[in-house]
Design a protein around this motif. Structure first.
Motif, mmCIF file in Angstrom:
data_model
loop_
_atom_site.group_PDB
_atom_site.id
_atom_site.type_symbol
_atom_site.label_atom_id
_atom_site.label_comp_id
_atom_site.label_asym_id
_atom_site.label_seq_id
_atom_site.Cartn_x
_atom_site.Cartn_y
_atom_site.Cartn_z
ATOM 1 N N ALA A 282 14.579 8.866 0.320
ATOM 2 C CA ALA A 282 14.962 9.827 1.353
ATOM 3 C C ALA A 282 13.997 11.017 1.365
ATOM 4 O O ALA A 282 13.594 11.478 2.445
ATOM 5 N N LEU A 283 13.609 11.496 0.197
ATOM 6 C CA LEU A 283 12.654 12.605 0.112
ATOM 7 C C LEU A 283 11.289 12.195 0.652
ATOM 8 O O LEU A 283 10.625 12.960 1.352
ATOM 9 N N PHE A 284 10.865 10.981 0.341
ATOM 10 C CA PHE A 284 9.584 10.476 0.833
ATOM 11 C C PHE A 284 9.587 10.390 2.361
ATOM 12 O O PHE A 284 8.622 10.803 3.019
ATOM 13 N N LEU A 285 10.665 9.899 2.943
ATOM 14 C CA LEU A 285 10.756 9.803 4.404
ATOM 15 C C LEU A 285 10.767 11.188 5.042
ATOM 16 O O LEU A 285 10.156 11.396 6.091
ATOM 17 N N MET B 181 2.325 10.619 8.299
ATOM 18 C CA MET B 181 2.223 9.441 7.441
ATOM 19 C C MET B 181 1.001 9.453 6.539
ATOM 20 O O MET B 181 1.058 9.015 5.396
ATOM 21 N N LYS B 182 -0.113 9.945 7.043
ATOM 22 C CA LYS B 182 -1.344 9.897 6.264
ATOM 23 C C LYS B 182 -1.414 10.953 5.165
ATOM 24 O O LYS B 182 -2.284 10.906 4.312
ATOM 25 N N ASN B 183 -0.483 11.897 5.188
ATOM 26 C CA ASN B 183 -0.510 12.986 4.213
ATOM 27 C C ASN B 183 0.523 12.836 3.113
ATOM 28 O O ASN B 183 0.716 13.760 2.322
ATOM 29 N N CYS B 184 1.204 11.691 3.045
ATOM 30 C CA CYS B 184 2.224 11.456 2.027
ATOM 31 C C CYS B 184 2.095 10.042 1.488
ATOM 32 O O CYS B 184 1.893 9.101 2.247
ATOM 33 N N TRP B 185 2.201 9.894 0.184
ATOM 34 C CA TRP B 185 2.174 8.571 -0.419
ATOM 35 C C TRP B 185 2.897 8.621 -1.760
ATOM 36 O O TRP B 185 3.251 9.686 -2.243
ATOM 37 N N ASN C 160 6.073 8.630 -8.088
ATOM 38 C CA ASN C 160 5.911 10.039 -7.743
ATOM 39 C C ASN C 160 5.528 10.166 -6.279
ATOM 40 O O ASN C 160 4.760 9.358 -5.764
ATOM 41 N N ILE C 161 6.048 11.190 -5.630
ATOM 42 C CA ILE C 161 5.730 11.442 -4.227
ATOM 43 C C ILE C 161 4.646 12.509 -4.188
ATOM 44 O O ILE C 161 4.813 13.614 -4.699
ATOM 45 N N ILE C 162 3.522 12.160 -3.582
ATOM 46 C CA ILE C 162 2.363 13.053 -3.488
ATOM 47 C C ILE C 162 2.189 13.453 -2.029
ATOM 48 O O ILE C 162 2.234 12.602 -1.141
ATOM 49 N N VAL C 163 1.990 14.742 -1.787
ATOM 50 C CA VAL C 163 1.738 15.230 -0.433
ATOM 51 C C VAL C 163 0.407 15.964 -0.400
ATOM 52 O O VAL C 163 0.008 16.597 -1.370
#
Length: 173
Positions: free
Chosen positions: A97-100, A108-112, A117-120
């Motif tokens: 949910a946090l990733f979405l 989309m291109k700034n989050c993976w 781990n969620i990287i922004v």
């Protein structure tokens, strides 16, 4: 997340009666990703998630023998572009949910994700790991990312949150 580190989700794998998912996954890894190390014996668990529905393929959850093999497959996921297959990490419900939410705010291109781990990546080029919605809010408020993020539908530009119509409250008689 520690126990989910060896897992990957394969989306877009066609469902067939009496399917051997381990063979299907190893074929995808060999043919599409070019990784010859993925064999049936290197996959510990392989099964579909959710209930069977008519036209949609259910995702396949795969657990690899070791983390190095999973990492090798994860690094080659860009090779799947243009194919019906998509790889994703097996995140907890809260992290998914946090990733979405991060993808909605930053694009989309700034989050993976990487090892759960969620990287922004912010507009100034800095990268940050986020764990909570509050840490995401601090980053987006401090850098005014909400105004720079691509708009999608009903978005309140001042806060970056999707605005939903609120139900009318009936007055008591």
């Amino acid at each position: 997340m520690r126990h989910r580190r060896k897992y990957l989700l394969f989306n877009g794998v066609p469902e067939e009666p009496n399917e051997d998912l381990s063979n299907s996954i190893s074929d995808i890894c060999n043919d599409k990703l070019g990784i010859r190390d993925v064999t049936k014996d290197k996959i510990i668990a392989c099964h579909r998630l959710g209930k069977h529905s008519g036209g949609k393929h259910r995702p396949v959850l795969v657990r690899f023998v070791d983390l190095n093999l999973k990492t090798a497959v994860w690094k080659k996921k860009a090779s799947l572009k243009g194919s019906p297959f998509v790889l994703s990490e097996f995140l907890t419900h809260q992290r998914q949910a946090l990733f979405l939410l991060a993808r909605k705010r930053l694009g989309m291109k700034n989050c993976w994700t990487l090892d759960g781990n969620i990287i922004v990546k912010l507009p100034d080029g800095t990268r940050h790991r986020i764990d909570t919605e509050e840490s995401l809010s601090k980053l987006t408020v401090n850098t005014d990312v909400a105004a720079e993020a691509p708009s999608s539908g009903n978005q309140d530009s001042s806060s970056g949150y999707n605005s939903k119509p609120k139900r009318a409250v009936r007055a008591k008689k």
